[in-house]
Structures are given as C-alpha cells and as structure tokens.
Design a protein around this motif. Structure first.
Motif, PDB file in Angstrom:
ATOM      1  N   TYR A 178      21.521  42.295  15.844  1.00 45.67           N
ATOM      2  CA  TYR A 178      22.539  41.259  15.759  1.00 45.67           C
ATOM      3  C   TYR A 178      22.082  39.993  16.477  1.00 45.67           C
ATOM      4  N   SER A 192      19.096  36.754  19.634  1.00 43.82           N
ATOM      5  CA  SER A 192      18.976  37.540  18.410  1.00 43.82           C
ATOM      6  C   SER A 192      18.258  38.838  18.729  1.00 43.82           C
ATOM      7  N   SER A 215      30.139  34.230  17.552  1.00 43.90           N
ATOM      8  CA  SER A 215      29.758  34.654  16.200  1.00 43.90           C
ATOM      9  C   SER A 215      28.678  35.719  16.285  1.00 43.90           C
ATOM     10  N   ILE A 216      28.818  36.757  15.456  1.00 43.44           N
ATOM     11  CA  ILE A 216      27.840  37.845  15.410  1.00 43.44           C
ATOM     12  C   ILE A 216      27.360  37.994  13.972  1.00 43.44           C
ATOM     13  N   THR A 217      26.042  37.887  13.778  1.00 41.13           N
ATOM     14  CA  THR A 217      25.458  38.026  12.445  1.00 41.13           C
ATOM     15  C   THR A 217      24.515  39.227  12.439  1.00 41.13           C
ATOM     16  N   PRO A 224      20.264  39.431   5.907  1.00 46.94           N
ATOM     17  CA  PRO A 224      21.392  39.041   6.760  1.00 46.94           C
ATOM     18  C   PRO A 224      22.697  39.551   6.181  1.00 46.94           C
ATOM     19  N   THR A 227      28.857  37.170   8.831  1.00 42.51           N
ATOM     20  CA  THR A 227      29.124  36.890  10.243  1.00 42.51           C
ATOM     21  C   THR A 227      30.571  37.232  10.582  1.00 42.51           C
ATOM     22  N   THR A 229      33.475  37.257  14.015  1.00 40.76           N
ATOM     23  CA  THR A 229      33.718  36.550  15.272  1.00 40.76           C
ATOM     24  C   THR A 229      34.708  37.308  16.145  1.00 40.76           C
TER      25      THR A 229
END
Length: 420
Positions: A178, A192, A215-217, A224, A227, A229
C-alpha cells in the motif's frame, strides 16, 4: 502385289475410316451434365505453412487492460490463396470453431473478477492457403492479475505528541502493498510499499483539533487498485491559563482558585496535586477549581505548597493530558514575641524601657502595647528583634505598672492576633 489384294486393302481402310467418323459423331452428340477443371501443380514449386515456434508478449498483465499476442517463427507458405494465422481461446479446436482473431498478432482483454491471479491460454495455427493446409496449434498462456483491494481502517483520534500504534492493513491479493498520502501535516509521512500504517508521533501546534484525510492505494503484481480514505484527527496539547502564585498569612481566607484553558473543540477537565496539604489545600483533586480555604501555618517558618495542575482534553473518545501548570502557595507564620523590662525598678519620672524578643515572624515589627489595662493602646513601629521600646508616657505615679503586648504586625503584613 496383285490388283485384287490392293483393292481389298483399300476397301478395308475405307471401311475403318467411315466407322471412326461415325463413332466420333455419335460421341460428340452426347449432353454434359457437369464439368470441373482441376489444375495439378508441381508441389516442388511452392512452400507449405509451418507452425509457429512461440506465441508471446507479455505473459502477465492487469485485468481491465489489454495485451498483444504475436506469432514468432513459423511461416504461412506460398501459393494462391495464402494461408493465415488463426487464434483460438481456451482450446485448440479439432474441427470448426470460432476464432478470437486472425493475423500475426492480436490484442486481447480478458478480465479477472476474483481476488487471486488466474491464467488463460490462447492457441494460434496457420490455416488454409494452398492445399488447405493446417498446422498444429501453438499455445501461449497469460496471467490476468486481479485488481487489488484494501479495506479502509476506522477513523482515528490521537493526542498530539503521543506516539501511535501501527495499524495493520488488509486487502487482496496475497502480497498486496500500500501507498499512503495526505498525512504530512500531522506528522504521518507519505510512503509506499507498506503493509500497515506505521507508528508516528502526531503533531498539532494549534489550540483546536486538526483532521487529515489519509489516502491508501493498494498495488499488487504491478497493478494499482482503487484508493480508499480514512481520517486521523489529532487533538491539541491541552493548555491552561497559568495560575499566579499565592502568598498569604496564617489564618487568611483564600478565595477559590479557578482553572481555565484556551484549548477549544473538546472538553477540558483538570487533575491537580498538592505536596503540602498542611497549608489548607487537599493533597489532590479532579475539580476545575480549588475551593476557598483558610491558609494555615502552625510553624514559625514559611509553609510552602507546590500545586501542579494538569489539563485533560477529551475529544472524539480520546483523552489527552496537557502541559501541567505549577503554582506555589506560601503561608507566612503568625508573628509572636515576648516583652521584658530592661529594669524592673525605676525612680519616679524615669522612662520605662522594654525589650522585644520575636519568636515568630519577620521584622521589623509594628506593635501595640497597652499600659495598665487602659486604652487606647500605644503603637510602636519599626521594632526589631531584641530591640528596646521606650514606653510613653512615662509613669507619673508610684507603684506597679503593667504593660501588655496587644498586637504584632510583621514585615509580611501578618498579624497577631490573626486578621482573617
């Protein structure tokens, strides 16, 4: 040859010629039902198709995107018509089947709606052309990676300056990592390749709560995901208005000591301790003020109490201790002293001299002395410990005279008897 033989041969040839003419005429008169022309070529003058050696590019990609599959090696042969490369999915057909594409390369976009990588196999072969020749199928298997996911953590509330506990993150597929962003203003750095929200020390230099949206991706296998939050609220470090030191005399009444704070956005309460309860304040409390009390000092030196007040800020279910404030309560002792006659036997008309000996209090002293029980008292200022007081007026009558020390006021303003 004689003439008869020659004649016989002539008629025989004539008969044969007439028969052939008649026979040919009969065959040409027959009707045609169907006809086809077949051209037989010399196979040594053309080349036949050969199977591809590989079918590639690339072998792994993200669902929702596309990839190109290309023929490597092999040939389509020569002759007319020409053969072509034909692509199939999942199986190489043995009979008629619907191809997914033709040509030396095709673009495919298979999807993966699951949470783990899946594979799909495509086949290519040369078909048709001269002699309607078909080569064997050559497979290529691609891996379709799923879209990674992450579950957003619950919103968090932290205290400024207090290190947090790491928050594990969960998502799919296995091996997902993440990237986080949005928390730099509260002390959480962008990063990251994480598997958790790392521990950090939140910052908040204001007097009210601050909130950051994190924010978390997710990323897995180079793909990917969407995202998500969540929010982190950082409560301020609770502050309080400083309480002034208090200096009183023994027996004085002290008004209630109220505490206040400029910190907003939540509830501020207070916890306080006192290291010397003898001054009249309890050893501890959790009230927003110290009730009115009587300053107490039973000794002859200053009684000193250090009172430490800690503001406690509560917001969003999180309780945060603030910066303590310390103030001092000092209680002076009640002044006290004795009087002694410098000379107990005097001649009439001689001034009376009294010696002042302080046993408590800070000099110089102002004292009031009563002569022979009569009022008003006489006041003598600036008296020092061990000093002499000349009594006025000088006695004019013979006999015993009594001098009473009625009041003492020391340099700290403390009195005996005590003035509340």
């Amino acid at each position: 040859m004689n003439k008869n033989n020659y004649t016989l041969r002539f008629f025989s040839l004539l008969l044969l010629l007439v028969s052939g003419i008649l026979l040919g005429s009969t065959m040409q008169s027959a009707a045609q039902i169907s006809s086809v022309t077949v051209t037989v070529n010399d196979s040594s003058s053309i080349t036949l198709p050969t199977a591809a050696t590989t079918a590639a590019n690339p072998t792994s990609f993200c669902t929702g995107s596309s990839t190109t599959l290309s023929v490597t090696g092999g040939r389509l042969g020569s002759g007319t018509p020409t053969a072509q490369w034909v692509w199939y999915a999942d199986a190489c057909p043995t009979g008629a089947a619907t191809p997914v594409g033709t040509g030396a390369s095709i673009t495919v976009s298979p999807t993966n709606t699951g949470t783990t990588p899946i594979t799909k196999t495509y086949y290519v072969r040369a078909e048709g052309g001269f002699c309607n020749y078909t080569t064997k199928c050559v497979p290529v298997t691609v891996t379709i990676n799923p879209t990674p996911t992450v579950t957003a953590p619950a919103n968090q509330v932290y205290c400024a300056g207090a290190a947090t506990t790491a928050i594990p993150l969960s998502g799919t597929p296995t091996g997902v990592t993440y990237a986080i962003s949005g928390g730099a203003s509260i002390g959480l750095a962008n990063a990251s390749g994480l598997t958790q929200i790392p521990s950090f020390t939140p910052i908040n230099a204001t007097s009210a709560p601050v909130t950051a949206t994190i924010s978390i991706t997710p990323t897995a296998n180079g793909c990917p995901g969407a995202t998500v939050t969540f929010t982190i609220t950082v409560n301020p470090t609770a502050a309080m208005v400083a309480t002034s030191d208090i200096t009183k005399c023994n027996g004085n009444t002290v008004s209630a000591i109220a505490f206040s704070s400029p910190t907003t956005g939540g509830t501020v309460t207070y916890s306080w301790t006192n290291d010397n309860p003898s001054v009249g304040i309890a050893a501890s409390g959790t009230t927003s003020s110290i009730p009115s009390f009587t300053a107490t000092n039973a000794g002859c030196t200053d009684a000193v109490a250090n009172v430490v007040v800690t503001p406690i800020y509560t917001n969003g279910g999180q309780t945060c201790n603030g910066t303590p404030d310390t103030f001092v309560v000092r209680v002076h002792p009640t002044p006290n002293a004795t009087l002694a006659a410098a000379n107990g036997q005097l001649c009439e008309g001689t001034a009376v001299q009294l010696t002042y000996t302080a046993t408590c209090g800070t000099g110089p002293f102002n004292v009031e002395i009563r002569q022979d029980g009569a009022t008003p008292n006489q006041t003598y200022n600036g008296v020092t410990n061990g000093g002499s007081i000349t009594i006025t007026p000088t006695p004019t009558s013979q006999g015993s005279h009594t001098y009473d020390l009625m009041k003492i006021t020391d340099a700290n303003g403390c009195t005996n008897p005590v003035t509340p």
